[in-house]
Structure formats: structure tokens, C-alpha cells
Design a protein around this motif. Structure first.
Motif, PDB file in Angstrom:
ATOM      1  N   THR A  45      97.410 127.374  92.633  1.00 18.74           N
ATOM      2  CA  THR A  45      97.149 127.564  91.206  1.00 18.74           C
ATOM      3  C   THR A  45      98.308 126.955  90.439  1.00 18.74           C
ATOM      4  N   THR A  46      98.011 126.211  89.409  1.00 20.05           N
ATOM      5  CA  THR A  46      99.047 125.584  88.598  1.00 20.05           C
ATOM      6  C   THR A  46      98.716 125.751  87.114  1.00 20.05           C
ATOM      7  N   THR A  47      99.445 125.061  86.291  1.00 18.47           N
ATOM      8  CA  THR A  47      99.204 125.057  84.842  1.00 18.47           C
ATOM      9  C   THR A  47      98.851 123.635  84.432  1.00 18.47           C
ATOM     10  N   PRO A  48      98.271 123.448  83.259  1.00 19.19           N
ATOM     11  CA  PRO A  48      98.015 122.076  82.813  1.00 19.19           C
ATOM     12  C   PRO A  48      99.292 121.225  82.771  1.00 19.19           C
ATOM     13  N   ALA A  49     100.395 121.811  82.322  1.00 19.14           N
ATOM     14  CA  ALA A  49     101.664 121.066  82.271  1.00 19.14           C
ATOM     15  C   ALA A  49     102.152 120.731  83.679  1.00 19.14           C
ATOM     16  N   GLY A  50     102.018 121.660  84.609  1.00 14.79           N
ATOM     17  CA  GLY A  50     102.424 121.412  85.987  1.00 14.79           C
ATOM     18  C   GLY A  50     101.586 120.335  86.640  1.00 14.79           C
ATOM     19  N   LEU A  51     100.282 120.356  86.392  1.00 13.36           N
ATOM     20  CA  LEU A  51      99.389 119.336  86.929  1.00 13.36           C
ATOM     21  C   LEU A  51      99.717 117.972  86.335  1.00 13.36           C
ATOM     22  N   ALA A  52      99.978 117.921  85.032  1.00 19.69           N
ATOM     23  CA  ALA A  52     100.343 116.661  84.381  1.00 19.69           C
ATOM     24  C   ALA A  52     101.636 116.102  84.965  1.00 19.69           C
ATOM     25  N   ALA A  53     102.613 116.968  85.232  1.00 18.90           N
ATOM     26  CA  ALA A  53     103.881 116.527  85.826  1.00 18.90           C
ATOM     27  C   ALA A  53     103.656 115.990  87.240  1.00 18.90           C
ATOM     28  N   LEU A  54     102.802 116.649  88.017  1.00 20.71           N
ATOM     29  CA  LEU A  54     102.494 116.181  89.364  1.00 20.71           C
ATOM     30  C   LEU A  54     101.860 114.799  89.313  1.00 20.71           C
ATOM     31  N   ILE A  55     100.865 114.630  88.462  1.00 24.81           N
ATOM     32  CA  ILE A  55     100.182 113.331  88.348  1.00 24.81           C
ATOM     33  C   ILE A  55     101.146 112.251  87.883  1.00 24.81           C
ATOM     34  N   ARG A  56     101.976 112.578  86.900  1.00 24.05           N
ATOM     35  CA  ARG A  56     102.956 111.608  86.395  1.00 24.05           C
ATOM     36  C   ARG A  56     103.902 111.181  87.511  1.00 24.05           C
ATOM     37  N   ASN A  57     104.391 112.129  88.311  1.00 23.44           N
ATOM     38  CA  ASN A  57     105.313 111.796  89.393  1.00 23.44           C
ATOM     39  C   ASN A  57     104.632 111.008  90.498  1.00 23.44           C
ATOM     40  N   LEU A  58     103.372 111.309  90.776  1.00 22.48           N
ATOM     41  CA  LEU A  58     102.657 110.551  91.788  1.00 22.48           C
ATOM     42  C   LEU A  58     102.416 109.115  91.356  1.00 22.48           C
ATOM     43  N   ARG A  59     102.185 108.923  90.061  1.00 18.11           N
ATOM     44  CA  ARG A  59     101.923 107.574  89.547  1.00 18.11           C
ATOM     45  C   ARG A  59     103.197 106.750  89.423  1.00 18.11           C
TER      46      ARG A  59
END
Length: 64
Positions: A45-59
Motif C-alpha cells: 500500500t502506498t500513497t499517490p505521492a509515493g507512487l509518483a516518486a517511485l515512477i519518477r525514480n524508475l524513469r
């Protein structure tokens, strides 16, 4: 009654029916869930901000 989740596979998944795919579900707007298709019982379970940070770091990799 158990909550029925609709999981969506990543567009980067090579085989729609294969394992090793990242999946996301969002039962509520502020509570995205992540799992790997080959281990569907392990859900993060995450937050929208946490998910956005994950996607940003993966990209782009970590911000320096």
C-alpha cells in the motif's frame, strides 16, 4: 464480504498472461496498491505521492 480489486498490469509487461509483471489497483483515490503478478498475495500500500516518486525514480533515476 471481501473487497474485489481490479488489477491493471504495467504497459511494460511483455506477456499479458506471464509472471513478473507489476500490477496496480486503486480501491480508493488516495490508496494505490502494488503487487507483482507472480506473488499476488504480497501487496504494498502506498500513497499517490509515493507512487509518483517511485515512477519518477524508475524513469530517471534518483534526483541528485
Amino acid at each position: 464480504m471481501a473487497e474485489v480489486l481490479v488489477w491493471q498490469k504495467s504497459s511494460f509487461s511483455q506477456d499479458e498472461n506471464g509472471a513478473n509483471c507489476l500490477e496496480i489497483a486503486a480501491p480508493e483515490a488516495n490508496r494505490p496498491l502494488l503487487r507483482e503478478s507472480d506473488e499476488p498475495g504480497k501487496v504494498i500500500t502506498t500513497t499517490p505521492a509515493g507512487l509518483a516518486a517511485l515512477i519518477r525514480n524508475l524513469r530517471h533515476g534518483p534526483v541528485r
